[in-house]
Scaffold this active site. Sequence first.
Site, PDB file in Angstrom:
ATOM      1  N   SER A  43     -26.212 -31.516  21.191  1.00  0.00           N
ATOM      2  CA  SER A  43     -27.156 -31.793  22.280  1.00  0.00           C
ATOM      3  C   SER A  43     -28.607 -31.500  21.911  1.00  0.00           C
ATOM      4  O   SER A  43     -28.893 -30.718  21.001  1.00  0.00           O
ATOM      5  CB  SER A  43     -26.777 -30.980  23.516  1.00  0.00           C
ATOM      6  OG  SER A  43     -25.541 -31.402  24.031  1.00  0.00           O
TER       7      SER A  43
ATOM      8  N   ASP B 273     -21.537 -20.631  28.386  1.00  0.00           N
ATOM      9  CA  ASP B 273     -20.407 -21.029  27.552  1.00  0.00           C
ATOM     10  C   ASP B 273     -19.139 -20.277  27.934  1.00  0.00           C
ATOM     11  O   ASP B 273     -18.036 -20.814  27.832  1.00  0.00           O
ATOM     12  CB  ASP B 273     -20.766 -20.781  26.083  1.00  0.00           C
ATOM     13  CG  ASP B 273     -19.767 -21.383  25.119  1.00  0.00           C
ATOM     14  OD1 ASP B 273     -19.135 -22.391  25.469  1.00  0.00           O
ATOM     15  OD2 ASP B 273     -19.604 -20.847  24.009  1.00  0.00           O
TER      16      ASP B 273
ATOM     17  N   ASP C 122     -22.197 -33.934  27.305  1.00  0.00           N
ATOM     18  CA  ASP C 122     -23.551 -33.669  27.772  1.00  0.00           C
ATOM     19  C   ASP C 122     -24.467 -34.895  27.795  1.00  0.00           C
ATOM     20  O   ASP C 122     -24.560 -35.631  26.804  1.00  0.00           O
ATOM     21  CB  ASP C 122     -24.236 -32.641  26.862  1.00  0.00           C
ATOM     22  CG  ASP C 122     -23.391 -31.423  26.583  1.00  0.00           C
ATOM     23  OD1 ASP C 122     -22.226 -31.392  27.010  1.00  0.00           O
ATOM     24  OD2 ASP C 122     -23.884 -30.497  25.935  1.00  0.00           O
TER      25      ASP C 122
ATOM     26  N   GLU D 236     -26.000 -22.161  26.791  1.00  0.00           N
ATOM     27  CA  GLU D 236     -26.022 -23.534  26.305  1.00  0.00           C
ATOM     28  C   GLU D 236     -26.974 -24.373  27.162  1.00  0.00           C
ATOM     29  O   GLU D 236     -27.286 -24.023  28.300  1.00  0.00           O
ATOM     30  CB  GLU D 236     -24.624 -24.158  26.394  1.00  0.00           C
ATOM     31  CG  GLU D 236     -23.580 -23.512  25.513  1.00  0.00           C
ATOM     32  CD  GLU D 236     -22.296 -24.324  25.495  1.00  0.00           C
ATOM     33  OE1 GLU D 236     -21.928 -24.771  24.401  1.00  0.00           O
ATOM     34  OE2 GLU D 236     -21.666 -24.510  26.549  1.00  0.00           O
TER      35      GLU D 236
END
Length: 579
Positions: free
Chosen positions: A124, A277, A64, A244
Amino acid sequence: MLNMAHSFVGFCLFFALLFGHGVVELEASHHVYKNLQTDQSTASANQPYRTGYHFQPPKNWINDPNGPMVYKGLYHLFYQYNPKGAVWGNIVWAHSTSKDLVNWTPHDPAIYPSQPSDINGCWSGSATILPDGKPAILYTGIDPQDKQVQNLAMPKNLSDPYLREWIKSSKNPLMQPTAQNQINASSFRDPTTAWLGPDKKWRLIIGSKIHRQGLAILYKSEDFVHWIQAQSPLHSAKDTGMWECPDFFPVSVRGQNGVDISVNGPFVKHVLKVSLDDTKHEYYTLGSYDIVKDIYTPDKGSVESDSGLRYDYGKFYASKTFFDTAKHRRILWGWINESSSVHDDVKKGWAGVQAIPRKLWLSKSGKQLVQWPIVEIQKLRSNHLRLPSKLLKGGSEIEVSGVTAAQADVDISFKVTDFEKAEVLKPSWTNPQLLCSQQGASVKGGLGPFGLLVLASEGLKENTAVFFRIFKGQNKYVVLMCSDQSRSSLNEDNDKTTYGAFLDVDPEHQYLSLRSLIDHSIVESFGGGGKACITARVYPTLAINNAAHLYVFNNGSEAVEIAELNAWSMKKAKLNLKD
């Protein structure tokens, strides 16, 4: 008592840094950046798939993009990185800076495990620029019980434009799951950039779920340190699973300029993007944000699943936007994950690449977003080739010579004048990816497939086809855009899924435009001026480096016209070079 005293002193110093005017030293126990052990092994010397102008470090795993921002004239990119290998694990926040979003200088990792609240991983998060211009990072840490908690870090030296050292708050974690707030301890991650409401309170959302219901949990703060969970989430959706890397931001309804994240009112729409996800796809909705009730409401008719609107219908995940204050635009970053096997990733010594940054804005219809590669990437163009208008008969292909086919930028427009042989779009053909899989580039049609064969071997034993098909719908002609990887490689260990999207373009009155950024193992394609984007990862065994070819093709029965074609070889960007 001693530990408590140290904690209090650390917090006071951190608070002074957050809201004061000086730069302060913090105790070593709260200093982010020493003793990171990195892998000193080298990646494989034979690297036909390493990119020439997409961002990637010299080796190891990345995922990410985190906290992109502008500070003192420099662009900052943080990203998830494993310093010890080409598979996921040992995650830290790697850090690079750039003056132009094209050429990058690496720095030591900005954040790595050093506190109980992140000792098992620094996952993240996002950066927020405070009103006085100071950056702050909120990120997910994994604590000793493997709970996902939210932490805060600030730059140590605000006069350093490179922001090479970061300090963590001694108050970490600032947000955490408890029995009282009924948050799932393993599904509570990825805080967004924060925004200010009219009440001068900060707000942010964190991705979560309850059973199969995806949640954007809302938190508020008066000082950016003490955060209180709101009674209701900003938004939720049934049967979507864990959300996410959520992203929430406004877009202007007046033109292509971006706006600051705290802007609200009649001249903006809001975007909520989530990464699913369960499917590893993303989707977004457009809607309105009630700042008083703190509720986001998608526009009527919005599809809340990955069969709805997506930034990219291919390999593109965990994306993150930021407002580029220097050029008044919103920039989108996204992670291009691998299609190769884990064995091959380890062998080549790296995995994961960042997509070319894209400018993002609201379409004129107000019904979707439009994306386009940042203009700065054009500085890498060389060896310009232009082909004038030419009829492309059915069953033919034309080789585009004179550019480096393995590292190129190609922009082509097609004109269609005769729609008589367009196939009828059946009512059951609602899934563009399935339709592209069933009617790939080798399946002859009426109007299409026509487009580009990229990273193609001589004799076309290997190729990746990016193309259009035109169907006759009930009241209009429907354009399907596909990226067909089924023949991309003779290596059967690769994921060669075909991707597709319907393109909101009227082919009776508009050219069909296609731009593809080709970079050894990446094909980023933009249809209709950026209304549909598809990114592919491909690993040819024959069509590599100088053995790669580029073609325009038409496998339909009806001729189409090449209105214009422009192609360039792309020079290498300066990636990961030390000062």
